[in-house]
Design an enzyme around this catalytic site. Structure first.
Site, PDB file in Angstrom:
ATOM      1  CG  HIS A 275      -1.965  -1.020   1.249  1.00  0.00           C
ATOM      2  ND1 HIS A 275      -3.242  -0.816   0.778  1.00  0.00           N
ATOM      3  CD2 HIS A 275      -1.922  -2.296   1.673  1.00  0.00           C
ATOM      4  CE1 HIS A 275      -3.942  -1.929   0.937  1.00  0.00           C
ATOM      5  NE2 HIS A 275      -3.162  -2.844   1.482  1.00  0.00           N
TER       6      HIS A 275
ATOM      7  CB  THR B  49     -10.256   4.457  -0.985  1.00  0.00           C
ATOM      8  OG1 THR B  49      -9.728   4.852   0.283  1.00  0.00           O
ATOM      9  CG2 THR B  49      -9.522   3.227  -1.472  1.00  0.00           C
TER      10      THR B  49
ATOM     11  CE  LYS C 120      -6.769  13.627   0.197  1.00  0.00           C
ATOM     12  NZ  LYS C 120      -6.711  12.447  -0.636  1.00  0.00           N
ATOM     13  NE  ARG C 121      -3.948   9.732   9.983  1.00  0.00           N
ATOM     14  CZ  ARG C 121      -3.627   8.844  10.920  1.00  0.00           C
ATOM     15  NH1 ARG C 121      -4.426   7.814  11.167  1.00  0.00           N
ATOM     16  NH2 ARG C 121      -2.534   8.972  11.630  1.00  0.00           N
TER      17      ARG C 121
ATOM     18  CE  LYS D 225     -14.181   5.532   1.071  1.00  0.00           C
ATOM     19  NZ  LYS D 225     -13.368   5.653   2.309  1.00  0.00           N
TER      20      LYS D 225
ATOM     21  CE  LYS E 146      -2.695  10.578   3.072  1.00  0.00           C
ATOM     22  NZ  LYS E 146      -3.384   9.693   2.103  1.00  0.00           N
TER      23      LYS E 146
END
Ligand code: NBX
Length: 828
Positions: free
Chosen positions: A370, A669, A561-562, A673, A567
């Protein structure tokens, strides 16, 4: 009546227990006999518990029939091993699967109770960090719905992911005592407890038949007790199991100490044993050197493998056909010690010869990677490993010796490559490399999106790829349309069902059938009204949780998100500060009103990420209070982002921020969504974003930024962030504004660690991508002004998101990796 409430085909003998009258009776019985309360004095929790028990009772028969069928058919069973399962609340999902939401709602209302209020009572089990744990939850939902025999094996943490509050703009962590009021969904099975050894040493001896053997003499033994929760498939008779292990002191052990007269010592040992499953480790904290974490991993893996061997025996099958009965998926390297543990169980305990055992092991396991971030790869200091798992270290040495022999033939004379491949890192202090163990012990290795799988082959695992190209494959992630559309967005579900029927809930590829409605004005108007209603719901949640009032007619621009540098939430922060700067410099500037919504947790030890949260909230604080801009820009940070909060966020989003540096996000992911719920994406060519863009079309996707190739090229040339800053006046001004302390009450030191890093290193290349990001946002701004065109794009995003169901992903795993098939459950 929502899509969730539509009636289902259930055999007659079941239906009677699902009638409103019997639901009411069962509920009142549980209130009285399980909770010991009457309706008059019951607390909200009593009411929730009673309802949960009522629903669980209605799953038990199919749960029972499912295991009986699987046992009788000796069906190949998927064992999904994951240190995390981020399930989200059960009640709503189980009502949806059973198809009794409507009847339950009526039953409750006849008792003067509101179902939505009871649903809100559930404390969600946060037994995961983020994407990886949530993926496991989506996957077991799909396995059950596709009627594939499967067990999810994991850890029953007493404390899940910490509860986040925001104080003075900073993240503060609180413990998550989710079991405080009990968990009505689980059943403890003390009779299936197993023993797990830890520490100590090994001894060699010769057994009665003259065979050379090894005995592991542990320092301590811990008991593993399984807690099972039902995982019902959607409107099918299959109810699979999530089996989570809790560590307890072994009785034998207690006795031993007790008999020496050391009562307090015995109690103390008990406490120590139970520490093993006490708390979930937040990710991204230095994973190294955490002895307890290695013990946790080994504990749940050993429990699970012993459990499978018990089932194998129960099914009357020999251990040597273990691989025919079970396909074990390793969710990242966290359970990869399973490779050595299965070898140990087969060799030491079941007397299977090495070669045969190795064959069985390799045919059993497969491994999902991952992450591409090298710092996130698990490795254990050799001496720590030896201390906890002495026998496993010996087995790993033997696996390694045999593997490197094979590699030396393959890569004749290439000793640097051999050193790179070794299961033991010997470049400095010695480590056991868990990803290497997983690769060697598995017959299949996959990445979670196409780009990620390619980069694994090219970089991180290139030597393994050179040796075994056929082991590698790509499995693009997916998410369950049950939770993420039917349950979270009932308004949209109802509209879609009215137009194309409810087949989409089990077969999300059929959502394509709404594509023609993109040009239907009446449909579009309803679509817009639904989005607006969802935005109003989210606005009231935001007001409740943060005290900030937002305009439901502004664009909802969301990044949840985290929190992590790769990110790039701070890229978004820079852009928001730039918008603010623009509006302040040109008072009458015409911009599309926006609400920027953030949410996510930072690992408690990750100071930079915590500072990113502070940066966002600090910028928000200034903007939200400035009368010049506050009607045009709002910034909100939702505390404690979770599955529950996500269910409210995705349906209300209009713009989905997926802005990681290309090559860093394995898949994502959340991006899926959002698209399913009709948000447009502003994103880079990273992870599954690329595939989302391929599916929905480049004209309905806002693309910006460097590609992974360009990132490599730029790094090779030598990346100098200052070069980019000099070219961009606005960015320069924004950075100066932050640096000067404008957003931090004059404290010019506060954000220095972030800003200095951007100017001097910028490993995630924010400055290189900034221009393209800001320009892209201007295109978004323009596009949003054409309401009809935007709505059309929104509908097309949903209509073309068919690929991103976890049912599709699980179908591929079953065909290509697990060789598992659907086994319809026989009813008794
Ligand atoms: O797994 C995530 C990736 O970052 C996403 O790109 C991907 O979509 C998702 C599912 O494949 N990884 C992730 O969530 N990792 C962790 O949560 C994690 C947990 C514990 C740990 C390291 C990472 N020690």
């Amino acid at each position: 009546m929502s899509a969730a409430d539509s009636s289902v085909a259930h055999p007659e003998h079941d239906r009677s227990s699902l009638s409103r009258e019997s639901l009411k009776r069962a509920f009142l019985d549980h209130l009285l006999y399980t909770q010991g309360k009457s309706l008059e004095i019951a607390s909200k929790n009593d009411l929730y518990q009673s309802l949960a028990h009522t629903v669980r009772d209605r799953l038990v028969r199919s749960w029972f029939d499912t295991s009986a069928t699987h046992q009788k058919r000796n069906a190949r069973t998927v064992a999904y091993l994951s240190a995390e399962f981020l399930m989200g609340p059960y009640l709503g999902n189980n009502l949806l699967s059973l198809g009794i939401s409507h009847e339950i709602r009526l039953a409750m209302s006849e008792l003067g109770l509101d179902l939505d209020e009871l649903l809100r009572q559930e404390e969600e089990p946060g037994l995961g960090n983020g994407g990886l744990g949530r993926l496991a939850a989506c996957f077991i939902d799909s396995l059950a719905t596709l009627e594939v025999p499967a067990i999810g094996y994991g850890i029953r943490y007493e404390y899940g992911i910490f509860y986040q509050t925001i104080m003075d703009g900073w993240q503060v962590e609180n413990t998550d005592a989710w079991l405080r009021y009990g968990n009505p969904w689980e059943i403890q099975h003390a009779e299936w407890a197993v023993q797990v050894k830890l520490g100590g040493h090994t001894e060699q001896y010769t057994d009665d038949s003259g065979r050379f053997r090894v005995r592991w003499v542990p320092e301590k033994t811990v008991a593993g007790v399984p807690f099972d929760s039902p995982i019902p498939g959607y409107r099918v008779d299959t109810t699979n199991t999530l089996r989570l292990w809790r560590a307890e002191a072994t009785e034998a052990f207690d006795f031993h100490t007790f008999n020496r007269g050391d009562y307090l010592g015995a109690v103390n040992k008990k406490v120590t044993s139970e520490n093993l499953t006490k708390v979930l480790y937040p990710n991204d904290e230095s994973v190294q050197g955490k002895e307890l974490r290695l013990e946790q991993q080994y504990f749940f893996v050993s429990c699970s493998l012993q459990d499978m061997l018990r089932l194998q025996q129960h099914r009357g099958q020999p251990v040597t056909s273990f691989h025919k009965s079970f396909a074990i998926q390793l969710n990242d390297t966290h359970p990869s010690i399973g490779v050595a543990e299965l070898m140990r169980l087969l060799i030491d305990e079941h007397l299977v010869p090495w070669d045969r055992a190795w064959d069985i092991t390799r045919q059993t396991f497969s491994y999902t990677n991952h992450t591409l971030l090298p710092e996130a790869l698990e490795r254990w200091p050799l001496e720590l490993f030896r201390r906890v798992l002495p026998r496993h270290l010996e087995i790993i040495f033997e696996i390694n010796a045999r593997f490197l022999n094979e590699a030396r033939i393959h890569f004749f004379g290439d000793e640097t490559r051999i050193a790179r491949l070794s299961l033991i890192d010997e470049s400095g202090e010695r480590y056991v490399r868990m990803a290497h163990l997983a690769c060697v012990g598995s017959h299949a290795i996959n990445g979670v999106a196409d780009l990620h799988s390619e980069l694994l082959k090219r970089d991180l695992l290139k030597d393994f790829y050179a040796m075994w190209p056929d082991k590698f494959t790509s499995m693009t992630n997916g998410v369950t349309p049950r939770r993420w559309v039917a349950l979270s967005n009932p308004r949209m579900g109802k509209l879609v069902t009215r137009c194309i029927g409810d087949g989409w809930i089990k077969d999300w590829s059929r959502i394509r059938e709404i594509e023609p409605y993109a040009d239907d004005a009446a449909f579009a108007a309803e679509w817009r009204a639904i989005k607006r209603a969802n935005k109003i719901d989210l606005a009231s949640l935001l007001l409740r949780k943060t005290g900030i009032k937002v305009d439901p007619d502004s664009m909802f621009d969301v990044q949840v998100k985290r929190i992590h540098e790769y990110k790039r939430q701070h890229l978004s922060a820079l852009h928001i500060a730039a918008l603010y700067h623009r509006v302040k410099s040109q008072r009458n500037l015409d911009i599309t009103p926006r609400t920027f919504i953030f949410g996510g947790k930072a690992a408690p030890g990750y100071m930079r990420a915590k500072l990113m949260i502070k940066l966002i909230t600090a910028i928000g604080d200034v903007i939200n209070h400035d009368p010049d801009v506050r009607d045009r820009i709002k910034v909100v940070f939702i505390p404690n982002f979770s599955v529950t909060v996500g269910q409210c966020v995705y349906p209300a989003a209009e713009l989905s921020e997926q802005i990681s540096l290309a090559g860093k996000e394995a898949s994502g992911t959340g991006n899926m969504k959002f698209a399913m719920n009709g948000a447009l994406t502003i994103g880079t060519m990273d992870g599954a974003n690329i595939e989302i863009r391929d599916e929905v079309g480049e004209d309905v996707f806002f693309l910006f930024g460097l590609t992974a190739e360009e990132v490599y090229a730029l790094r090779r040339e030598g990346y100098r962030p200052m070069d980019f800053l000099r070219r961009d006046g606005e960015l320069h001004a924004v950075i100066e504004l932050i640096r000067s302390g404008f957003f931090s009450r004059g404290d010019s030191a506060l954000f220095a660690p972030l800003i200095d890093d951007l100017l001097n290193h910028d490993p995630y290349m924010l400055l290189a991508d900034y221009d393209s990001y800001a320009a892209c946002h201007s295109r978004v701004d323009q596009a949003y002004r054409d309401t009809q065109a935007w709505t059309r794009m929104s509908i097309l995003n949903t209509a073309r998101s068919g690929k991103f169901s976890s049912d599709r992903a699980i179908g591929e795993y079953c065909d290509r990796i697990w060789k598992a098939r659907a086994v319809p459950v026989e009813k008794r």
